[in-house]
Design a protein around this motif. Structure first.
Motif, PDB file in Angstrom:
ATOM      1  N   ALA A  14       3.902  17.422 -12.786  1.00  0.00           N
ATOM      2  CA  ALA A  14       4.908  16.569 -12.150  1.00  0.00           C
ATOM      3  C   ALA A  14       5.582  15.664 -13.181  1.00  0.00           C
ATOM      4  CB  ALA A  14       4.261  15.734 -11.045  1.00  0.00           C
ATOM      5  N   LYS A  15       4.806  15.200 -14.151  1.00  0.00           N
ATOM      6  CA  LYS A  15       5.359  14.380 -15.228  1.00  0.00           C
ATOM      7  C   LYS A  15       6.339  15.208 -16.060  1.00  0.00           C
ATOM      8  CE  LYS A  15       4.028  11.975 -19.492  1.00  0.00           C
ATOM      9  NZ  LYS A  15       2.898  11.590 -20.393  1.00  0.00           N
ATOM     10  N   TRP A  16       5.984  16.449 -16.338  1.00  0.00           N
ATOM     11  CA  TRP A  16       6.831  17.321 -17.139  1.00  0.00           C
ATOM     12  C   TRP A  16       8.202  17.529 -16.485  1.00  0.00           C
ATOM     13  CZ3 TRP A  16       7.399  19.671 -21.745  1.00  0.00           C
ATOM     14  CH2 TRP A  16       8.268  20.772 -21.812  1.00  0.00           C
TER      15      TRP A  16
ATOM     16  N   GLY B  50      14.857  15.489 -13.978  1.00  0.00           N
ATOM     17  CA  GLY B  50      15.447  14.942 -12.755  1.00  0.00           C
ATOM     18  C   GLY B  50      14.779  15.412 -11.484  1.00  0.00           C
ATOM     19  N   ILE B  51      13.552  15.940 -11.587  1.00  0.00           N
ATOM     20  CA  ILE B  51      12.826  16.438 -10.420  1.00  0.00           C
ATOM     21  C   ILE B  51      11.778  15.414  -9.992  1.00  0.00           C
ATOM     22  CG2 ILE B  51      11.391  18.296  -9.491  1.00  0.00           C
ATOM     23  CD1 ILE B  51      14.229  19.134 -10.224  1.00  0.00           C
ATOM     24  N   ASP B  52      11.880  14.938  -8.763  1.00  0.00           N
ATOM     25  CA  ASP B  52      10.915  14.003  -8.198  1.00  0.00           C
ATOM     26  C   ASP B  52       9.931  14.803  -7.361  1.00  0.00           C
ATOM     27  OD1 ASP B  52       9.519  11.854  -7.280  1.00  0.00           O
ATOM     28  OD2 ASP B  52      11.067  11.177  -5.869  1.00  0.00           O
ATOM     29  N   CYS B  53       8.839  15.203  -7.991  1.00  0.00           N
ATOM     30  CA  CYS B  53       7.880  16.097  -7.332  1.00  0.00           C
ATOM     31  C   CYS B  53       6.481  15.512  -7.435  1.00  0.00           C
ATOM     32  CB  CYS B  53       7.932  17.477  -7.988  1.00  0.00           C
ATOM     33  SG  CYS B  53       6.906  18.720  -7.179  1.00  0.00           S
ATOM     34  N   HIS B  54       5.773  15.476  -6.306  1.00  0.00           N
ATOM     35  CA  HIS B  54       4.399  14.977  -6.264  1.00  0.00           C
ATOM     36  C   HIS B  54       3.448  16.089  -6.709  1.00  0.00           C
ATOM     37  CE1 HIS B  54       0.614  13.423  -4.586  1.00  0.00           C
ATOM     38  NE2 HIS B  54       1.188  12.225  -4.692  1.00  0.00           N
TER      39      HIS B  54
ATOM     40  N   ASN C 272      -5.730  27.707 -20.666  1.00  0.00           N
ATOM     41  CA  ASN C 272      -4.322  27.573 -21.053  1.00  0.00           C
ATOM     42  C   ASN C 272      -3.684  26.342 -20.429  1.00  0.00           C
ATOM     43  OD1 ASN C 272      -4.721  29.975 -22.343  1.00  0.00           O
ATOM     44  ND2 ASN C 272      -3.212  31.141 -21.189  1.00  0.00           N
ATOM     45  N   VAL C 273      -3.975  26.127 -19.145  1.00  0.00           N
ATOM     46  CA  VAL C 273      -3.384  24.985 -18.442  1.00  0.00           C
ATOM     47  C   VAL C 273      -3.878  23.673 -19.031  1.00  0.00           C
ATOM     48  CG1 VAL C 273      -3.147  23.830 -16.219  1.00  0.00           C
ATOM     49  CG2 VAL C 273      -3.099  26.324 -16.327  1.00  0.00           C
ATOM     50  N   GLU C 274      -5.145  23.605 -19.381  1.00  0.00           N
ATOM     51  CA  GLU C 274      -5.698  22.376 -19.966  1.00  0.00           C
ATOM     52  C   GLU C 274      -5.081  22.102 -21.339  1.00  0.00           C
ATOM     53  OE1 GLU C 274      -7.849  18.899 -19.788  1.00  0.00           O
ATOM     54  OE2 GLU C 274      -7.477  20.391 -18.230  1.00  0.00           O
ATOM     55  N   VAL C 275      -4.831  23.162 -22.109  1.00  0.00           N
ATOM     56  CA  VAL C 275      -4.177  22.999 -23.411  1.00  0.00           C
ATOM     57  C   VAL C 275      -2.770  22.416 -23.227  1.00  0.00           C
ATOM     58  CG1 VAL C 275      -3.176  24.243 -25.374  1.00  0.00           C
ATOM     59  CG2 VAL C 275      -5.503  24.776 -24.610  1.00  0.00           C
ATOM     60  N   VAL C 276      -2.024  22.971 -22.288  1.00  0.00           N
ATOM     61  CA  VAL C 276      -0.671  22.480 -22.027  1.00  0.00           C
ATOM     62  C   VAL C 276      -0.707  21.039 -21.524  1.00  0.00           C
ATOM     63  CG1 VAL C 276       1.293  22.737 -20.465  1.00  0.00           C
ATOM     64  CG2 VAL C 276       0.399  24.723 -21.645  1.00  0.00           C
ATOM     65  N   THR C 277      -1.674  20.741 -20.653  1.00  0.00           N
ATOM     66  CA  THR C 277      -1.815  19.372 -20.145  1.00  0.00           C
ATOM     67  C   THR C 277      -2.038  18.391 -21.286  1.00  0.00           C
ATOM     68  OG1 THR C 277      -2.746  20.191 -18.061  1.00  0.00           O
ATOM     69  CG2 THR C 277      -3.172  17.884 -18.609  1.00  0.00           C
ATOM     70  N   GLU C 278      -2.890  18.762 -22.233  1.00  0.00           N
ATOM     71  CA  GLU C 278      -3.160  17.907 -23.387  1.00  0.00           C
ATOM     72  C   GLU C 278      -1.905  17.748 -24.253  1.00  0.00           C
ATOM     73  OE1 GLU C 278      -5.412  15.403 -25.754  1.00  0.00           O
ATOM     74  OE2 GLU C 278      -5.964  16.297 -23.833  1.00  0.00           O
ATOM     75  N   ILE C 279      -1.141  18.837 -24.397  1.00  0.00           N
ATOM     76  CA  ILE C 279       0.088  18.781 -25.199  1.00  0.00           C
ATOM     77  C   ILE C 279       1.097  17.821 -24.563  1.00  0.00           C
ATOM     78  CG2 ILE C 279       2.125  20.125 -25.888  1.00  0.00           C
ATOM     79  CD1 ILE C 279       0.219  22.513 -26.307  1.00  0.00           C
ATOM     80  N   ILE C 280       1.197  17.852 -23.242  1.00  0.00           N
ATOM     81  CA  ILE C 280       2.138  16.965 -22.536  1.00  0.00           C
ATOM     82  C   ILE C 280       1.670  15.514 -22.603  1.00  0.00           C
ATOM     83  CG2 ILE C 280       3.078  16.378 -20.265  1.00  0.00           C
ATOM     84  CD1 ILE C 280       3.027  19.389 -19.633  1.00  0.00           C
ATOM     85  N   GLN C 281       0.385  15.283 -22.310  1.00  0.00           N
ATOM     86  CA  GLN C 281      -0.140  13.912 -22.260  1.00  0.00           C
ATOM     87  C   GLN C 281      -0.176  13.258 -23.634  1.00  0.00           C
ATOM     88  OE1 GLN C 281      -0.018  12.939 -19.440  1.00  0.00           O
ATOM     89  NE2 GLN C 281      -1.502  13.682 -17.956  1.00  0.00           N
ATOM     90  N   SER C 282      -0.353  14.059 -24.694  1.00  0.00           N
ATOM     91  CA  SER C 282      -0.457  13.503 -26.043  1.00  0.00           C
ATOM     92  C   SER C 282       0.898  13.164 -26.655  1.00  0.00           C
ATOM     93  CB  SER C 282      -1.170  14.497 -26.967  1.00  0.00           C
ATOM     94  OG  SER C 282      -0.358  15.655 -27.165  1.00  0.00           O
ATOM     95  N   GLY C 283       1.968  13.679 -26.065  1.00  0.00           N
ATOM     96  CA  GLY C 283       3.303  13.466 -26.618  1.00  0.00           C
ATOM     97  C   GLY C 283       3.756  14.558 -27.562  1.00  0.00           C
TER      98      GLY C 283
END
Length: 464
Positions: free
Chosen positions: A154-156, A161-165, A343-354
């Motif tokens: 959702a953060k990604w 411009g997407i407001d998604c829960h 794979n999903v956890e790797v991507v999550t870490e990439i997004i959260q880390s900046g």
């Protein structure tokens, strides 16, 4: 035998009567498809009128109608009101986008999104594996993804411009997997979906496999034409529309914000379900207004990460109205149970880390540089700087398939327009050049030099 025998009548297609078996309509459809795939029936051939073919084969008119309809659903033929039925332009072309050669001088066919950034992704993979209880990522888990992973999703998409829960987000094994889940879960064989005249070839292939009919609507430099969309929706029973909002594949056309609002008015009027594939939204500094932000209850938004983060980690986020949750969840489970937790956890870490934003910026700058090179070789044609590929028109009368084969003989890969064509509304004299794909800028220049030379010297001397 009918009174007026058609044995000696000049038909554009004469199937072998001896090969027909019951059920006749299915057998006839199989013969037609085989002759199209073999090249016996070439693209744009006008097929015999149904009544004439019925007389020739001594079959009921309804049998011919059912056979034609079956082939139409498979995408190998298309009908034009008042003109007849024709072999589809892309019927003899591969709609699958796969690597053509590992030894090409310049591979500009498949979009290969700057693999030199994979070292940074590898470092994150190592960090994730070293975490306590990382072995849990190798087990079955929530098919939608964990809550923290969906929050990252959702953060990604919020940056576009997407407001998604998180509760309205499903994580899939790539954008193409998301599209397959949507079509399987929310559409049925025989349904009709609107697309651009040129669109993502793997979506064409998916629709053909599922017997979903794609109908092209004309476009201009701002995107799909609202009046044309309204007219077709008034004449046909249309269930959905497929849009690549930020950068159409292959034409590079981004929908203007004004055009999006015009289209949304028509989409809302006809209650179409929107499939919005916005995989290239990250490439736009001036963000395009997504359809999902204007019609959230009618739109399923897909954001794949293969082009922005890493092609080999097949992850995409699918945002949707709550009313579709159970059907999409079931579809996700039936297609592949779930995306890889690792794979999903790797991507999550990439997004959260900046790191994701760093990768986006670096790939953006590389794309701009590559497209400046393209503009140097083709200064008189349109160049879309914020894109991984370019759409190059060829001289009139010379098909994309012809030029694709010509360049392949020189060990250079490009993709012809036929791979992307829907129906008959698109011309075939164009190629897509993936400027991001050559390993080096020098390799890109070798390819561009060869393409420019072929257009100047070889096309006029060759037979289209």
């Amino acid at each position: 035998m009918p009174v007026n025998s058609f044995d000696d009548y000049e038909l554009t297609w004469k199937p072998d009567k001896q090969e027909l078996k019951t059920p006749m309509y299915r057998s006839l459809a199989m013969l037609m498809e085989a002759d199209i795939k073999s090249g016996k029936l070439i693209a744009n051939t006008k097929l015999p009128p149904q009544r004439e073919l019925a007389d020739y084969l001594d079959l009921n008119h309804s049998t011919i109608t059912k056979a034609y309809k079956l082939c139409e659903l498979k995408g190998v033929i298309h009908a034009i009101v008042g003109s007849g039925t024709f072999v589809s332009p892309n019927a003899n072309s591969s709609s699958s986008i796969v690597n053509q050669s590992d030894t090409a001088i310049a591979d500009m066919g498949m979009v290969l999104p700057f693999f030199n950034h994979n070292k940074s992704v590898k470092d994150i993979v190592n960090e994730v594996i070293k975490k306590p209880l990382s072995e849990k990522l190798l087990e079955y888990s929530n098919p939608l993804g964990s809550l923290s992973q969906r929050i990252a999703g959702a953060k990604w998409v919020s940056q576009f411009g997407i407001d998604c829960h998180a509760n309205n987000t499903i994580i899939t094994a790539g954008a193409q997997n998301a599209l397959a889940i949507i079509l399987l879960s929310l559409f049925a064989p025989g349904d009709k979906i609107i697309t651009d005249p040129y669109t993502y070839p793997n979506f064409i292939a998916l629709a053909n496999m599922l017997h979903i009919q794609l109908i092209a609507v004309k476009h201009d430099e701002q995107g799909m034409l609202p009046n044309e969309l309204d007219t077709i929706c008034s004449l046909e029973n249309i269930q959905g529309i497929f849009l690549m909002t930020s950068c159409n594949n292959p034409t590079t056309i981004p929908l203007s914000n004004h055009r999006i609002r015009e289209l949304c008015f028509v989409i809302k009027k006809h209650q179409l379900l929107v499939i919005e594939d916005d995989v290239f939204a990250f490439m736009k500094k001036n963000k395009v207004t997504p359809v999902c932000s204007l019609l959230p209850e009618q739109t399923i938004y897909v954001s794949g990460l293969s082009k922005s983060i890493c092609a080999g980690i097949r992850v995409a986020y699918m945002c949707f109205p709550q009313k579709y949750l159970s059907r999409l969840e079931q579809g996700c489970y039936n297609v592949n149970i779930k995306a890889s937790s690792l794979n999903v956890e790797v991507v999550t870490e990439i997004i959260q880390s900046g790191l994701a934003q760093k990768l986006i910026q670096e790939k953006y700058e590389m794309a701009i540089t590559r497209n400046c090179l393209y503009a140097k070789y083709f200064p008189s044609v349109h160049c879309e700087p914020e894109s991984y590929y370019q759409w190059l028109q060829l001289p009139e009368g010379y098909s994309g398939k012809f030029f694709e084969d010509l360049m392949e003989s020189k060990n250079i890969n490009v993709y012809g327009a036929e791979r992307f064509s829907v129906g008959d509304s698109a011309k075939s004299n164009a190629i897509r050049i993936a400027t991001c794909s050559p390993a080096t800028e020098a390799s890109l220049e070798l390819g561009l030099t060869a393409i420019k030379k072929a257009i100047k010297e070889e096309i006029p001397l060759s037979t289209p």
